[in-house]
Design a protein around this motif. Structure first.
Motif, PDB file in Angstrom:
ATOM      1  N   UNK A   1       0.842  -1.093  -0.148  1.00 41.84           N
ATOM      2  CA  UNK A   1       0.227  -0.086  -0.057  1.00 41.84           C
ATOM      3  C   UNK A   1       0.860   1.231  -0.015  1.00 41.84           C
ATOM      4  N   UNK A   2       0.404   2.144  -0.831  1.00 42.04           N
ATOM      5  CA  UNK A   2       1.372   3.395  -0.927  1.00 42.04           C
ATOM      6  C   UNK A   2       0.520   4.383  -0.899  1.00 42.04           C
ATOM      7  N   UNK A   3       0.917   5.587  -0.419  1.00 40.37           N
ATOM      8  CA  UNK A   3       0.002   6.943  -0.441  1.00 40.37           C
ATOM      9  C   UNK A   3       1.113   8.007  -0.884  1.00 40.37           C
ATOM     10  N   UNK A   4       0.503   8.667  -1.985  1.00 40.69           N
ATOM     11  CA  UNK A   4       1.471   9.712  -2.848  1.00 40.69           C
ATOM     12  C   UNK A   4       0.672  10.891  -2.615  1.00 40.69           C
ATOM     13  N   UNK A   5       1.249  11.854  -2.059  1.00 39.52           N
ATOM     14  CA  UNK A   5       0.649  13.450  -1.996  1.00 39.52           C
ATOM     15  C   UNK A   5       1.608  14.130  -3.138  1.00 39.52           C
ATOM     16  N   UNK A   6       0.841  14.715  -4.205  1.00 37.53           N
ATOM     17  CA  UNK A   6       1.524  15.493  -4.989  1.00 37.53           C
ATOM     18  C   UNK A   6       0.868  16.673  -5.056  1.00 37.53           C
ATOM     19  N   UNK A   7       1.774  17.967  -4.920  1.00 41.48           N
ATOM     20  CA  UNK A   7       1.469  19.313  -5.035  1.00 41.48           C
ATOM     21  C   UNK A   7       1.365  19.630  -6.508  1.00 41.48           C
ATOM     22  N   UNK A   8       0.481  19.716  -7.172  1.00 43.27           N
ATOM     23  CA  UNK A   8       0.367  20.047  -8.809  1.00 43.27           C
ATOM     24  C   UNK A   8      -0.046  21.531  -8.832  1.00 43.27           C
ATOM     25  N   UNK A   9      -0.494  22.352  -7.867  1.00 39.34           N
ATOM     26  CA  UNK A   9      -0.844  23.771  -8.020  1.00 39.34           C
ATOM     27  C   UNK A   9       0.253  24.526  -8.802  1.00 39.34           C
ATOM     28  N   UNK A  10       1.421  24.299  -8.749  1.00 42.12           N
ATOM     29  CA  UNK A  10       2.402  24.871  -9.571  1.00 42.12           C
ATOM     30  C   UNK A  10       2.425  24.770 -10.880  1.00 42.12           C
TER      31      UNK A  10
END
Length: 50
Positions: free
Chosen positions: A8-17
């Motif tokens: 199980x993996x959780x990925x948080x990606x900031x795509x606002x930029x």
């Protein structure tokens, strides 16, 4: 019996930029498209006057 492994993996990606950059590119592309339309109209006007 065979063992069942789970990963199980959780990925948080900031795509606002990235979205901000893509929106800026879209705005510039629209401006370029409008400029090309104006150029095309001007070329047609010149060709019609020849």
């Amino acid at each position: 019996m065979a063992a069942i492994n789970e990963i199980s993996a959780r990925i948080n990606v900031d795509v606002s930029e990235a979205l901000t950059g893509l929106k800026a590119i879209q705005r510039e592309a629209k401006k370029a498209t409008q400029a090309l339309r104006e150029l095309e109209q001007a070329q047609k006007a010149v060709a019609a006057n020849e």
